[in-house]
Motif scaffolding. Structure first.
Motif, PDB file in Angstrom:
ATOM      1  N   ILE A  49      71.298  19.933  75.990  1.00 47.94           N
ATOM      2  CA  ILE A  49      71.901  20.810  74.975  1.00 47.94           C
ATOM      3  C   ILE A  49      70.779  21.448  74.148  1.00 47.94           C
ATOM      4  CG2 ILE A  49      73.404  20.931  72.946  1.00 47.94           C
ATOM      5  CD1 ILE A  49      74.879  20.347  75.577  1.00 47.94           C
ATOM      6  N   PRO A  50      70.752  22.773  73.995  1.00 49.51           N
ATOM      7  CA  PRO A  50      69.701  23.421  73.211  1.00 49.51           C
ATOM      8  C   PRO A  50      69.622  22.871  71.789  1.00 49.51           C
ATOM      9  CG  PRO A  50      71.058  25.052  74.347  1.00 49.51           C
ATOM     10  CD  PRO A  50      71.738  23.732  74.519  1.00 49.51           C
ATOM     11  N   VAL A  51      68.415  22.723  71.292  1.00 48.34           N
ATOM     12  CA  VAL A  51      68.226  22.248  69.921  1.00 48.34           C
ATOM     13  C   VAL A  51      67.337  23.235  69.179  1.00 48.34           C
ATOM     14  CG1 VAL A  51      66.338  20.704  70.645  1.00 48.34           C
ATOM     15  CG2 VAL A  51      67.435  20.353  68.440  1.00 48.34           C
ATOM     16  N   VAL A  52      67.776  23.614  67.993  1.00 45.84           N
ATOM     17  CA  VAL A  52      67.069  24.570  67.145  1.00 45.84           C
ATOM     18  C   VAL A  52      66.504  23.826  65.949  1.00 45.84           C
ATOM     19  CG1 VAL A  52      67.304  26.597  65.658  1.00 45.84           C
ATOM     20  CG2 VAL A  52      68.511  26.502  67.859  1.00 45.84           C
ATOM     21  N   ILE A  53      65.198  23.913  65.756  1.00 46.87           N
ATOM     22  CA  ILE A  53      64.543  23.342  64.574  1.00 46.87           C
ATOM     23  C   ILE A  53      64.302  24.485  63.595  1.00 46.87           C
ATOM     24  CG2 ILE A  53      62.592  21.995  63.729  1.00 46.87           C
ATOM     25  CD1 ILE A  53      64.349  20.538  65.831  1.00 46.87           C
ATOM     26  N   GLY A  54      64.763  24.342  62.375  1.00 44.50           N
ATOM     27  CA  GLY A  54      64.655  25.426  61.408  1.00 44.50           C
ATOM     28  C   GLY A  54      63.261  25.629  60.873  1.00 44.50           C
ATOM     29  N   THR A  55      62.557  24.523  60.589  1.00 45.61           N
ATOM     30  CA  THR A  55      61.239  24.594  59.958  1.00 45.61           C
ATOM     31  C   THR A  55      60.228  23.792  60.761  1.00 45.61           C
ATOM     32  OG1 THR A  55      62.279  24.768  57.774  1.00 45.61           O
ATOM     33  CG2 THR A  55      59.946  24.175  57.822  1.00 45.61           C
ATOM     34  N   THR A  56      59.166  24.444  61.203  1.00 45.24           N
ATOM     35  CA  THR A  56      58.099  23.753  61.922  1.00 45.24           C
ATOM     36  C   THR A  56      57.246  22.968  60.924  1.00 45.24           C
ATOM     37  OG1 THR A  56      58.020  25.580  63.508  1.00 45.24           O
ATOM     38  CG2 THR A  56      56.155  24.044  63.493  1.00 45.24           C
TER      39      THR A  56
ATOM     40  N   LEU B  27      65.321  14.277  77.030  1.00 42.32           N
ATOM     41  CA  LEU B  27      66.712  14.615  77.315  1.00 42.32           C
ATOM     42  C   LEU B  27      66.863  15.985  77.984  1.00 42.32           C
ATOM     43  CD1 LEU B  27      68.259  13.286  73.978  1.00 42.32           C
ATOM     44  CD2 LEU B  27      68.457  12.255  76.240  1.00 42.32           C
ATOM     45  N   TYR B  28      65.741  16.580  78.394  1.00 45.47           N
ATOM     46  CA  TYR B  28      65.770  17.886  79.057  1.00 45.47           C
ATOM     47  C   TYR B  28      66.525  18.922  78.206  1.00 45.47           C
ATOM     48  CZ  TYR B  28      64.483  14.816  82.898  1.00 45.47           C
ATOM     49  OH  TYR B  28      63.863  13.857  83.673  1.00 45.47           O
ATOM     50  N   ALA B  29      66.364  18.804  76.888  1.00 46.02           N
ATOM     51  CA  ALA B  29      67.039  19.713  75.964  1.00 46.02           C
ATOM     52  C   ALA B  29      66.105  20.868  75.608  1.00 46.02           C
ATOM     53  CB  ALA B  29      67.445  18.964  74.684  1.00 46.02           C
ATOM     54  N   PRO B  30      66.482  22.110  75.881  1.00 50.27           N
ATOM     55  CA  PRO B  30      65.645  23.252  75.487  1.00 50.27           C
ATOM     56  C   PRO B  30      65.402  23.227  73.974  1.00 50.27           C
ATOM     57  CG  PRO B  30      67.416  23.953  76.941  1.00 50.27           C
ATOM     58  CD  PRO B  30      67.712  22.533  76.572  1.00 50.27           C
ATOM     59  N   LEU B  31      64.135  23.319  73.569  1.00 50.04           N
ATOM     60  CA  LEU B  31      63.759  23.156  72.164  1.00 50.04           C
ATOM     61  C   LEU B  31      63.170  24.459  71.628  1.00 50.04           C
ATOM     62  CD1 LEU B  31      63.173  21.275  69.678  1.00 50.04           C
ATOM     63  CD2 LEU B  31      60.963  20.783  70.753  1.00 50.04           C
ATOM     64  N   TYR B  32      63.639  24.867  70.454  1.00 49.00           N
ATOM     65  CA  TYR B  32      63.163  26.115  69.848  1.00 49.00           C
ATOM     66  C   TYR B  32      62.891  25.903  68.359  1.00 49.00           C
ATOM     67  CZ  TYR B  32      64.992  27.961  74.192  1.00 49.00           C
ATOM     68  OH  TYR B  32      65.236  28.184  75.522  1.00 49.00           O
ATOM     69  N   PHE B  33      61.734  26.355  67.920  1.00 50.61           N
ATOM     70  CA  PHE B  33      61.393  26.338  66.501  1.00 50.61           C
ATOM     71  C   PHE B  33      61.696  27.731  65.955  1.00 50.61           C
ATOM     72  CE2 PHE B  33      59.052  22.857  68.317  1.00 50.61           C
ATOM     73  CZ  PHE B  33      59.129  21.867  67.351  1.00 50.61           C
ATOM     74  N   ALA B  34      62.790  27.837  65.220  1.00 52.26           N
ATOM     75  CA  ALA B  34      63.318  29.147  64.826  1.00 52.26           C
ATOM     76  C   ALA B  34      62.346  29.942  63.972  1.00 52.26           C
ATOM     77  CB  ALA B  34      64.642  28.962  64.086  1.00 52.26           C
ATOM     78  N   ASP B  35      61.599  29.252  63.100  1.00 50.81           N
ATOM     79  CA  ASP B  35      60.707  29.982  62.191  1.00 50.81           C
ATOM     80  C   ASP B  35      59.474  30.537  62.902  1.00 50.81           C
ATOM     81  OD1 ASP B  35      59.657  27.422  62.581  1.00 50.81           O
ATOM     82  OD2 ASP B  35      58.904  27.239  60.540  1.00 50.81           O
ATOM     83  N   ARG B  36      59.266  30.165  64.162  1.00 54.45           N
ATOM     84  CA  ARG B  36      58.185  30.768  64.946  1.00 54.45           C
ATOM     85  C   ARG B  36      58.613  32.107  65.552  1.00 54.45           C
ATOM     86  NH1 ARG B  36      55.960  25.648  68.509  1.00 54.45           N
ATOM     87  NH2 ARG B  36      54.857  24.550  66.830  1.00 54.45           N
TER      88      ARG B  36
END
Length: 431
Positions: A195-202, A217-226
């Motif tokens: 399940i995709p996971v969005v991190i708001g603040t790096t 967990l093979y979860a696509p990871l994205y740091f939104a503030d980047r």
């Protein structure tokens, strides 16, 4: 039972973290799973977005709900704590769960619990009520805010469309750990398989924790503030923020209107925008107009309270529920940018925080009105005033929040500024 008696049962008979603190915290999901099974696993009958984090998770949840409502989806919203009415915790399209629904559900639970003997906490029972209500009302999607932590939170039985973790700060350290890394591990407990996971603040201290957990967990990871950069452009006539937004260096909004007035919302918006990206790739019909309308009318559409909320003018009075060091750091920054002749601060805390870490952040050039919310967990106003004096903060102590508030209003001139905060429960009593 009538509604008042039902609330008395919920607040008085069930262990409630907001009132009594760590004694009400359950370190497993056993009760939640039993309750969910008893009600036919309602969480499996609607889509969800799961939102965790130390600060900002409530604002992010409400922004997403407002946008989805604007897009025409029947949208559930589960948040905590409430400020004025228990029913704020459970909403559909901005409307609180009806009183009779709460009464009937609790009465039904009490009868059934004679057989089940589950003995849940306040939060466990409230989550079960919310999920059952959302399923019965056939919501298209529900935004579910984590109550405390993540891994062992009662909401953590859902498999969402997207998981969001806004940021990590030192809060609830007695339960979640005394370092950012330890707290991040608890929050990372909401990350689900693929399940995709969005991190708001790096954050340097927590980045590796999320990277490793998502990798496992093979979860696509994205740091939104980047990807998204948000900066203040100007205020409109009504004081709403107009924000300039870039994605990967390219401007996508010149004046995006946001009716939430706290400057710190600029840090919350990237997580919202990145989450919407994923929803659109999964087939959710969300237009640019839906995004603009939802953000411009968050408070109206969802009923959000207590986020840099303007209560009056001449003098200007603002309340905010920020209650930990990270949150109050942002509040102090905004106070420093706010014009006024004199600052008055109505302030209270709960007794399981570390007052030294918070009081050292507050401005010394203000008149303070120290007070105590009407809950067992509140820090005594005289103890708070004594702590504060050690940091050069001068003021009076009041045993009643409204007495402190009224004294501040009486003392303030029309060009002064009154800030009310330090604890969610201080704000709740004013509202």
């Amino acid at each position: 039972m009538n509604y008042s008696e039902t609330l008395d049962y919920l607040f008085s008979r069930l262990p409630m973290y907001q009132r009594v603190g760590p004694a009400a915290y359950k370190n497993n999901l056993d009760n939640t799973l039993q309750l969910d099974n008893f009600y036919g696993n309602p969480h499996r009958h609607f889509k969800t977005i799961h939102v965790a984090g130390t600060n900002g998770k409530g604002s992010v949840s409400h922004m997403l709900a407002a946008i989805l409502q604007s897009a025409g989806y029947k949208t559930g919203l589960y948040t905590s704590p409430h400020l004025k009415d228990f029913r704020e915790r459970i909403r559909i399209d901005g409307k609180m769960i009806p009183e009779n629904e709460v009464v009937n559900w609790v009465e039904n639970y009490k009868v059934n619990d004679e057989l089940q003997k589950i003995e849940p906490s306040f939060f466990e029972l409230t989550v079960a009520m919310a999920f059952d209500y959302f399923a019965n009302e056939k919501v298209d999607i529900a935004i579910v805010e984590v109550g405390l932590g993540g891994r062992l939170d009662s909401t953590n039985i859902i498999t969402p469309e997207v998981s969001i973790i806004t940021n990590i700060g030192l809060d609830h350290t007695a339960l979640l750990g005394d370092s950012l890394e330890a707290i991040a591990k608890e929050k990372a407990g909401i990350i689900k398989n693929k399940i995709p996971v969005v991190i708001g603040t790096t954050q340097n201290e927590t980045q590796q924790v999320f990277t490793e957990k998502a990798g496992e967990l093979y979860a696509p990871l994205y740091f939104a503030d980047r990807e998204y950069s948000v900066r203040y452009a100007m205020n409109d006539f009504d004081g709403n923020q107009l924000l300039a937004v870039e994605k990967n260096g390219k401007q996508i909004y010149r004046h995006l209107k946001l009716d939430l007035k706290g400057a710190y919302q600029q840090k919350n918006l990237p997580a919202v925008l990145k989450t919407l990206e994923f929803l659109k790739t999964k087939g959710w019909g969300i237009s640019q107009e839906n995004i603009e309308t939802g953000l411009a009318e968050v408070s109206k559409l969802t009923g959000l309270l207590g986020r840099w909320q303007v209560l009056d003018v001449n003098p200007r009075i603002v309340c905010d529920t920020a209650h930990n060091a990270d949150g109050l750091t942002e509040i102090v920054k905004q106070l420093e940018q706010t014009p006024y002749k004199k600052l008055h601060v109505v302030f209270g805390m709960v007794n399981d925080k570390e007052p030294e870490k918070i009081l050292k952040l507050l401005p010394q050039n203000a008149a303070y009105y120290f007070t105590k919310a009407n809950i067992p967990r509140a820090l005594d106003e005289n103890v708070l005033a004594k702590y504060a004096a050690g940091f050069g903060l001068k003021g009076q102590a009041f045993s009643d929040v409204n007495d402190a508030y009224n004294e501040a209003k009486k003392s303030a001139g029309k060009d002064d500024f009154i800030f009310v905060g330090g604890s969610t429960f201080i704000v709740a009593e004013i509202l």
